[in-house]
Design a protein around this motif. Structure first.
Motif, PDB file in Angstrom:
ATOM      1  N   LYS A 319      43.132   8.000 -34.825  1.00 14.36           N
ATOM      2  CA  LYS A 319      44.296   7.140 -34.670  1.00 14.36           C
ATOM      3  C   LYS A 319      44.931   7.351 -33.295  1.00 14.36           C
ATOM      4  N   LEU A 320      45.416   6.247 -32.711  1.00 16.67           N
ATOM      5  CA  LEU A 320      46.055   6.291 -31.403  1.00 16.67           C
ATOM      6  C   LEU A 320      47.418   5.611 -31.481  1.00 16.67           C
ATOM      7  N   LEU A 321      48.268   5.890 -30.494  1.00 18.75           N
ATOM      8  CA  LEU A 321      49.603   5.291 -30.462  1.00 18.75           C
ATOM      9  C   LEU A 321      49.596   3.995 -29.652  1.00 18.75           C
ATOM     10  N   HIS A 322      48.648   3.108 -29.973  1.00 21.85           N
ATOM     11  CA  HIS A 322      48.501   1.804 -29.319  1.00 21.85           C
ATOM     12  C   HIS A 322      48.554   1.932 -27.793  1.00 21.85           C
ATOM     13  N   VAL A 323      47.389   2.204 -27.246  1.00 17.01           N
ATOM     14  CA  VAL A 323      47.255   2.450 -25.812  1.00 17.01           C
ATOM     15  C   VAL A 323      46.291   1.433 -25.201  1.00 17.01           C
ATOM     16  N   GLN A 324      46.246   1.420 -23.872  1.00 13.93           N
ATOM     17  CA  GLN A 324      45.377   0.528 -23.119  1.00 13.93           C
ATOM     18  C   GLN A 324      44.566   1.246 -22.050  1.00 13.93           C
ATOM     19  N   ASP A 325      45.015   2.413 -21.631  1.00 14.50           N
ATOM     20  CA  ASP A 325      44.461   2.989 -20.404  1.00 14.50           C
ATOM     21  C   ASP A 325      43.180   3.776 -20.659  1.00 14.50           C
ATOM     22  N   ASN A 326      42.359   3.865 -19.630  1.00  9.88           N
ATOM     23  CA  ASN A 326      41.077   4.573 -19.701  1.00  9.88           C
ATOM     24  C   ASN A 326      41.254   6.039 -20.070  1.00  9.88           C
ATOM     25  N   PHE A 327      42.253   6.675 -19.512  1.00 11.06           N
ATOM     26  CA  PHE A 327      42.334   8.134 -19.561  1.00 11.06           C
ATOM     27  C   PHE A 327      42.722   8.645 -20.945  1.00 11.06           C
ATOM     28  N   THR A 328      43.660   7.970 -21.599  1.00  9.83           N
ATOM     29  CA  THR A 328      44.011   8.365 -22.963  1.00  9.83           C
ATOM     30  C   THR A 328      42.828   8.130 -23.898  1.00  9.83           C
ATOM     31  N   LEU A 329      42.154   7.015 -23.708  1.00  3.57           N
ATOM     32  CA  LEU A 329      41.008   6.695 -24.559  1.00  3.57           C
ATOM     33  C   LEU A 329      39.860   7.687 -24.338  1.00  3.57           C
ATOM     34  N   LEU A 330      39.602   8.042 -23.095  1.00  2.06           N
ATOM     35  CA  LEU A 330      38.520   8.993 -22.815  1.00  2.06           C
ATOM     36  C   LEU A 330      38.843  10.380 -23.372  1.00  2.06           C
ATOM     37  N   ALA A 331      40.101  10.763 -23.338  1.00  2.00           N
ATOM     38  CA  ALA A 331      40.478  12.054 -23.925  1.00  2.00           C
ATOM     39  C   ALA A 331      40.242  12.040 -25.435  1.00  2.00           C
ATOM     40  N   ALA A 332      40.564  10.917 -26.074  1.00  2.00           N
ATOM     41  CA  ALA A 332      40.305  10.792 -27.513  1.00  2.00           C
ATOM     42  C   ALA A 332      38.809  10.818 -27.802  1.00  2.00           C
ATOM     43  N   LEU A 333      38.027  10.170 -26.951  1.00  2.00           N
ATOM     44  CA  LEU A 333      36.575  10.193 -27.129  1.00  2.00           C
ATOM     45  C   LEU A 333      36.023  11.608 -26.998  1.00  2.00           C
ATOM     46  N   ASP A 334      36.532  12.365 -26.044  1.00  2.00           N
ATOM     47  CA  ASP A 334      36.068  13.747 -25.874  1.00  2.00           C
ATOM     48  C   ASP A 334      36.341  14.563 -27.139  1.00  2.00           C
ATOM     49  N   GLU A 335      37.494  14.331 -27.770  1.00  2.00           N
ATOM     50  CA  GLU A 335      37.796  15.043 -29.010  1.00  2.00           C
ATOM     51  C   GLU A 335      36.808  14.667 -30.109  1.00  2.00           C
ATOM     52  N   LEU A 336      36.522  13.383 -30.219  1.00  2.00           N
ATOM     53  CA  LEU A 336      35.560  12.939 -31.230  1.00  2.00           C
ATOM     54  C   LEU A 336      34.168  13.475 -30.936  1.00  2.00           C
TER      55      LEU A 336
END
Length: 431
Positions: A319-336
């Protein structure tokens, strides 16, 4: 919908063009050496993947979309395997649309290889649609390419026109006037009706429905009960020839998946591909002016064909706090990815996919009371940097700017792949 069942006239109202073996036909148009030969289009050049298109010469050997490449080579020793060139398929798609528009307005682009045109009263007689279809086909041959052929169906509604286009391939023309509808439809099998797949065929058979004649005999209430949804009732009226308004579709997810070539299957290389796919999805997200509330990572392990099972795939979301940017998404991907590596031990991977879910217009969400709100300044900075990357890649070409790896290191994007129901924007070939 005429729910009273009154027998109003149902004139020929829709023309549906379905391009034949589209990807393979484009390849034959581009390369004269492929013409007349069995051609299979593959997402990557490896035997472990499956065909995404087959020419009619290949289909004669039993090869079709979804046939494993190794199996295609067994079925036809002379088969030619070519890598997919999605940019060319999109380019030809736009040329086809422009050509059809020269003869009749295109009402709906239904997929990369299908368009629907609504007919006016002065162009919907059998004679008129026969002549119109001939002009469209001649125009495609003269102005797009002689190997870009299509089958045309004409019927009282768009659904029946699509069925008609499937009745005669390749390069066919099928007209279904109201007076002939029931008799012509009875010649079909349930699986010939769009939306009736293998599971639905089994469900119909369990209800004693094994032919189209029985489907046509269902009343609206029975049809709704058998299908278990309002679609059954809608299908009843469509098969009777009623011209119902289309149900609008809403984009609920953005996703990219990639079948990995052998050199990209080790974990470190596969991870870079997943990151690259995510940045592409994020660029689309920003162009659509949407934010995402969830990210899903899916990975499929490389295993011998004889031992494949459902356990060969791992999929998990965050789950994310409704984001758009590459960097937040890539950090979430690294966790997954870290979670996947601890739970799904595999030495090599054959496919990776990323999906963004819970899409909403930018600014349409409100932070939950118990969620930690991100720092506004940091969020704005990450988004501004992501948008700057979008502009650089648009101006200087795909992968001019990347995040966290060198695009020359084996993960350079080849442009978007095409799901048949979604035509990539031309802008995506710079992403």
């Amino acid at each position: 919908m005429n729910a009273t069942g009154s027998e109003d006239a149902k004139p020929l109202r829709w023309l549906y063009l379905d391009l034949n073996s589209y990807f393979a036909s484009v390849e034959q148009q581009l390369d004269p050496a492929l013409r007349g030969r069995p051609v299979v289009v593959s997402p990557v050049m490896t035997d472990s993947t499956s065909a995404i298109a087959a020419s009619y010469e290949a289909k004669a050997f039993g090869i079709k979309t979804g046939t494993p490449i190794w199996r295609a080579k067994e079925l036809c020793r002379d088969v030619v395997i070519v890598p997919a060139r999605h940019g060319e398929y999109v380019r030809y798609h736009h040329e086809v649309i422009a050509e059809v528009e020269r003869h009749v307005p295109v009402t709906a682009v239904c997929s990369i290889d299908e368009v629907a045109c609504r007919l006016m009263d002065n162009e919907n007689s059998v004679e008129a649609v026969t002549a119109l279809s001939a002009r469209i086909k001649a125009g495609l041959a003269a102005n797009v390419g002689e190997f870009i052929k299509g089958s045309i169906g004409v019927a009282p509604n768009r659904f029946l026109a699509k069925i008609a286009a499937d009745m005669k391939k390749p390069d066919g023309l099928t007209i279904l006037p109201e007076a002939e509808l029931a008799d012509r439809l009875r010649t079909l099998k349930p699986g010939d009706i769009p939306g009736v797949g293998r599971n639905m065929e089994k469900r119909l058979a369990a209800a004693g429905i094994v032919d189209v004649a029985r489907i046509l005999a269902l009343d609206p209430r029975e049809a709704r009960s058998v299908w278990g949804s309002v679609w059954g009732e809608r299908l009843h009226w469509l098969l009777k020839g009623h011209d119902l308004p289309e149900i609008p579709t809403v984009t609920r997810s953005i996703g990219h998946s990639h079948v990995l070539a052998p050199d990209l299957r080790p974990p470190d290389a596969a991870r870079l591909v997943a990151r690259r796919l995510l940045v592409k999805a994020a660029t689309r997200l920003r162009r659509m002016e949407r934010s995402t509330g969830a990210l899903v990572l899916t990975v499929r392990a490389e295993v011998p064909r004889e031992t494949r099972s459902r356990d060969d795939k791992w999929s998990e979301g965050k789950k994310l706090l409704h984001v758009q940017d590459n960097f937040t998404l890539l950090a979430a991907l690294d966790e997954l990815w870290t979670q996947m590596r601890s739970e799904f031990v595999a030495r090599r991977y054959v496919q990776v996919a990323v999906t963004l879910l819970d899409l909403v217009p930018v600014g349409a969400t409100q932070i939950d009371l118990f969620d930690a709100e991100p720092a506004p300044r940091a969020t704005a900075k990450r988004l501004a940097l992501s948008e700057a990357m979008d502009r650089m890649n648009k101006r200087f070409g795909r992968d001019a700017v990347t995040v966290g790896h060198d695009a020359r290191g084996g993960t350079k994007s080849k442009g978007p792949a095409i799901a048949f129901t979604r035509i990539p924007d031309l802008a995506e070939f710079n992403e």
